[in-house]
Scaffold this motif. Structure first.
Motif, PDB file in Angstrom:
ATOM      1  N   UNK A 238      80.838   2.121 -29.917  1.00  0.00           N
ATOM      2  CA  UNK A 238      81.428   2.876 -31.014  1.00  0.00           C
ATOM      3  C   UNK A 238      82.391   3.947 -30.548  1.00  0.00           C
ATOM      4  N   UNK A 239      82.834   3.863 -29.288  1.00  0.00           N
ATOM      5  CA  UNK A 239      83.752   4.863 -28.720  1.00  0.00           C
ATOM      6  C   UNK A 239      85.166   4.309 -28.828  1.00  0.00           C
ATOM      7  N   UNK A 240      86.015   4.963 -29.602  1.00  0.00           N
ATOM      8  CA  UNK A 240      87.352   4.415 -29.854  1.00  0.00           C
ATOM      9  C   UNK A 240      88.228   4.455 -28.610  1.00  0.00           C
ATOM     10  N   UNK A 241      88.066   5.476 -27.787  1.00  0.00           N
ATOM     11  CA  UNK A 241      88.864   5.588 -26.558  1.00  0.00           C
ATOM     12  C   UNK A 241      87.935   6.014 -25.424  1.00  0.00           C
ATOM     13  N   UNK A 242      87.263   5.061 -24.793  1.00  0.00           N
ATOM     14  CA  UNK A 242      86.267   5.416 -23.770  1.00  0.00           C
ATOM     15  C   UNK A 242      86.827   6.269 -22.641  1.00  0.00           C
ATOM     16  N   UNK A 243      88.008   5.942 -22.170  1.00  0.00           N
ATOM     17  CA  UNK A 243      88.530   6.718 -21.035  1.00  0.00           C
ATOM     18  C   UNK A 243      88.811   8.156 -21.433  1.00  0.00           C
ATOM     19  N   UNK A 244      89.319   8.367 -22.649  1.00  0.00           N
ATOM     20  CA  UNK A 244      89.594   9.735 -23.089  1.00  0.00           C
ATOM     21  C   UNK A 244      88.296  10.530 -23.206  1.00  0.00           C
ATOM     22  N   UNK A 245      87.242   9.887 -23.717  1.00  0.00           N
ATOM     23  CA  UNK A 245      85.951  10.567 -23.811  1.00  0.00           C
ATOM     24  C   UNK A 245      85.401  10.840 -22.412  1.00  0.00           C
ATOM     25  N   UNK A 246      85.491   9.842 -21.536  1.00  0.00           N
ATOM     26  CA  UNK A 246      85.050  10.026 -20.142  1.00  0.00           C
ATOM     27  C   UNK A 246      85.778  11.209 -19.506  1.00  0.00           C
ATOM     28  N   UNK A 247      87.086  11.272 -19.702  1.00  0.00           N
ATOM     29  CA  UNK A 247      87.874  12.360 -19.111  1.00  0.00           C
ATOM     30  C   UNK A 247      87.529  13.702 -19.749  1.00  0.00           C
ATOM     31  N   UNK A 248      87.313  13.701 -21.060  1.00  0.00           N
ATOM     32  CA  UNK A 248      86.954  14.949 -21.726  1.00  0.00           C
ATOM     33  C   UNK A 248      85.626  15.494 -21.236  1.00  0.00           C
ATOM     34  N   UNK A 249      84.684  14.617 -20.973  1.00  0.00           N
ATOM     35  CA  UNK A 249      83.404  15.042 -20.392  1.00  0.00           C
ATOM     36  C   UNK A 249      83.600  15.555 -18.979  1.00  0.00           C
ATOM     37  N   UNK A 250      84.405  14.846 -18.197  1.00  0.00           N
ATOM     38  CA  UNK A 250      84.653  15.269 -16.815  1.00  0.00           C
ATOM     39  C   UNK A 250      85.321  16.638 -16.775  1.00  0.00           C
ATOM     40  N   UNK A 251      86.250  16.878 -17.684  1.00  0.00           N
ATOM     41  CA  UNK A 251      86.924  18.184 -17.738  1.00  0.00           C
ATOM     42  C   UNK A 251      85.934  19.310 -17.992  1.00  0.00           C
ATOM     43  N   UNK A 252      84.803  18.972 -18.634  1.00  0.00           N
ATOM     44  CA  UNK A 252      83.759  19.958 -18.903  1.00  0.00           C
ATOM     45  C   UNK A 252      82.683  19.959 -17.818  1.00  0.00           C
ATOM     46  N   UNK A 253      82.925  19.210 -16.739  1.00  0.00           N
ATOM     47  CA  UNK A 253      81.978  19.199 -15.623  1.00  0.00           C
ATOM     48  C   UNK A 253      80.841  18.217 -15.763  1.00  0.00           C
ATOM     49  N   UNK A 254      81.008  17.199 -16.631  1.00  0.00           N
ATOM     50  CA  UNK A 254      79.970  16.192 -16.848  1.00  0.00           C
ATOM     51  C   UNK A 254      80.547  14.818 -16.499  1.00  0.00           C
ATOM     52  N   UNK A 255      79.976  14.164 -15.500  1.00  0.00           N
ATOM     53  CA  UNK A 255      80.462  12.859 -15.067  1.00  0.00           C
ATOM     54  C   UNK A 255      79.507  11.769 -15.533  1.00  0.00           C
ATOM     55  N   UNK A 256      80.022  10.837 -16.366  1.00  0.00           N
ATOM     56  CA  UNK A 256      79.240   9.673 -16.773  1.00  0.00           C
ATOM     57  C   UNK A 256      79.986   8.429 -16.282  1.00  0.00           C
ATOM     58  N   UNK A 257      79.579   7.227 -16.702  1.00  0.00           N
ATOM     59  CA  UNK A 257      80.169   6.004 -16.149  1.00  0.00           C
ATOM     60  C   UNK A 257      80.952   5.242 -17.210  1.00  0.00           C
ATOM     61  N   UNK A 258      82.214   4.981 -16.898  1.00  0.00           N
ATOM     62  CA  UNK A 258      83.014   4.045 -17.672  1.00  0.00           C
ATOM     63  C   UNK A 258      82.817   2.683 -17.028  1.00  0.00           C
ATOM     64  N   UNK A 259      82.063   1.816 -17.683  1.00  0.00           N
ATOM     65  CA  UNK A 259      81.684   0.533 -17.086  1.00  0.00           C
ATOM     66  C   UNK A 259      82.719  -0.556 -17.351  1.00  0.00           C
TER      67      UNK A 259
END
Length: 364
Positions: free
Chosen positions: A316-337
């Motif tokens: 349900x994530x319309x732009x996974x990479x943008x969400x991944x990057x937004x989390x990373x910018x806040x210091x949270x690293x998750x996985x774009x599979x």
């Protein structure tokens, strides 16, 4: 083509390795690391002290080779697994990846075929390439589930020599029913197929979720692979293991390197197993955070998959990479599979989970 790739291609590399990318998730230094399904809880102090004492004792004999049969470790693992298993049923290596590699060295190779069902653990095709084993895939349903009928059909159509079933599956987190394992095993009888059930995340399963350990009796072609990296918080120690018929462990002795498990590794693993209760207490906390993630992602309008692991796969994530990057910018690293519309997050401590959820809520 990069200079580095040109230099690599000038070497007499095996043809089936050309153009491949090595396994690797991003290794970034950020405050909240939730991308590789580690157990983010530190070792309890009592376990840390026990491991340190065991390693110190082992260090006095480092001038000698370790126990080649790692007997004490196999006995401890058999006690931990239960199900009537003994040391003769157990094997171990430097992480479950090496366990799988040794299985492919023994039962795969040129002219043989490995079947699995993507999306699943991305190391399977790399292990196949490394052992010159053909890698073929079967299909999952649109919701990434796998039925007994579909799995058995894929075995018959591929005539696979080896099948790997990942349960709970990575990256989706869903566990397989034992009917799938039984169907695959029966379908492989005609081809003498080895069936591996990769249960790296088994300790995180919901109560009542069965383990393929229940099916080992009388099935000499069935192997259940596990790891101490996740529930036991020993990712840095590199200890994986399997349970199978004794003749399977005899086969692996033919391909393992001499003294492949160091005295330090053996001492660390045995000490951890002696304190399994303390370590598994953290597992219950992780399961609670996982279920919290599933609940809150649902409230956000996202689509988390049911998870029997220590991570959550969600769509349900319309732009996974943008969400991944937004989390990373806040210091949270998750996985774009790499699956459209989806991401995966490890269930961490309460504070780590809160940091992830708060930032994700802002992004979506």
């Amino acid at each position: 083509m990069s200079d580095q790739l040109e230099r690599l291609n000038r070497l007499p590399l095996r043809d089936n390795l050309r153009g491949l990318e090595p396994y690797g998730a991003p290794q970034l230094h950020v405050p909240v690391l939730l991308n590789v399904n580690e157990n983010t809880h530190p070792l309890p102090d009592s376990v840390h002290k026990a491991i340190a004492a065991a390693v110190e004792a082992a260090a006095t004999g480092l001038n000698r080779y370790p126990d080649r049969e790692f007997t004490q470790l196999r006995q401890a693992l058999a006690r931990y697994l239960g199900h009537g298993l003994t040391e003769e049923n157990v094997w171990a290596a430097n992480g479950s990846n090496e366990v799988l590699q040794q299985i492919l060295q023994a039962f795969g190779g040129p002219g043989r075929r490995l079947l699995s069902f993507p999306p699943t653990y991305s190391m399977y095709p790399l292990l196949a390439s490394g052992t010159d084993t053909e890698y073929v895939t079967g299909a999952r349903s649109s919701d990434f589930s796998l039925t007994a009928e579909a799995a058995a059909r894929a075995v018959r159509e591929s005539a696979a020599n080896i099948v790997i079933l990942c349960s709970p599956n990575n990256p989706t987190g869903t566990a397989l029913g034992l009917d799938v394992v039984e169907a695959v095993y029966e379908a492989g009888a005609e081809y003498n197929t080895m069936v591996i059930v990769d249960e790296a995340y088994a300790e995180f399963a919901h109560t009542g979720t069965p383990s393929a350990l229940e099916l080992l009796q009388g099935r000499e072609r069935l192997i259940v692979s596990r790891t101490m990296s996740k529930a036991f918080a020993l990712a840095g120690a590199r200890v994986g293991y399997l349970a199978a018929a004794p003749e399977v462990t005899d086969a692996l002795r033919l391909v393992r390197l001499p003294y492949h498990l160091s005295a330090i590794t053996q001492a660390t693993a045995v000490a951890a197993l002696d304190h399994a209760d303390a370590l598994l207490a953290n597992v219950e906390d992780i399961k609670g955070q996982r279920d919290r993630i599933v609940s809150e992602l649902t409230d956000m309008g996202l689509r988390p998959a049911p998870s029997d692991s220590n991570f959550v796969f969600f769509g349900g994530v319309s732009n996974p990479h943008a969400v991944w990057q937004g989390l990373l910018d806040a210091g949270v690293l998750i996985r774009d599979v790499g699956i459209p519309g989806h991401l995966r997050v490890t269930a961490g401590t309460e504070a780590e989970t809160t940091a992830f959820l708060n930032r994700l809520r802002e992004l979506v």
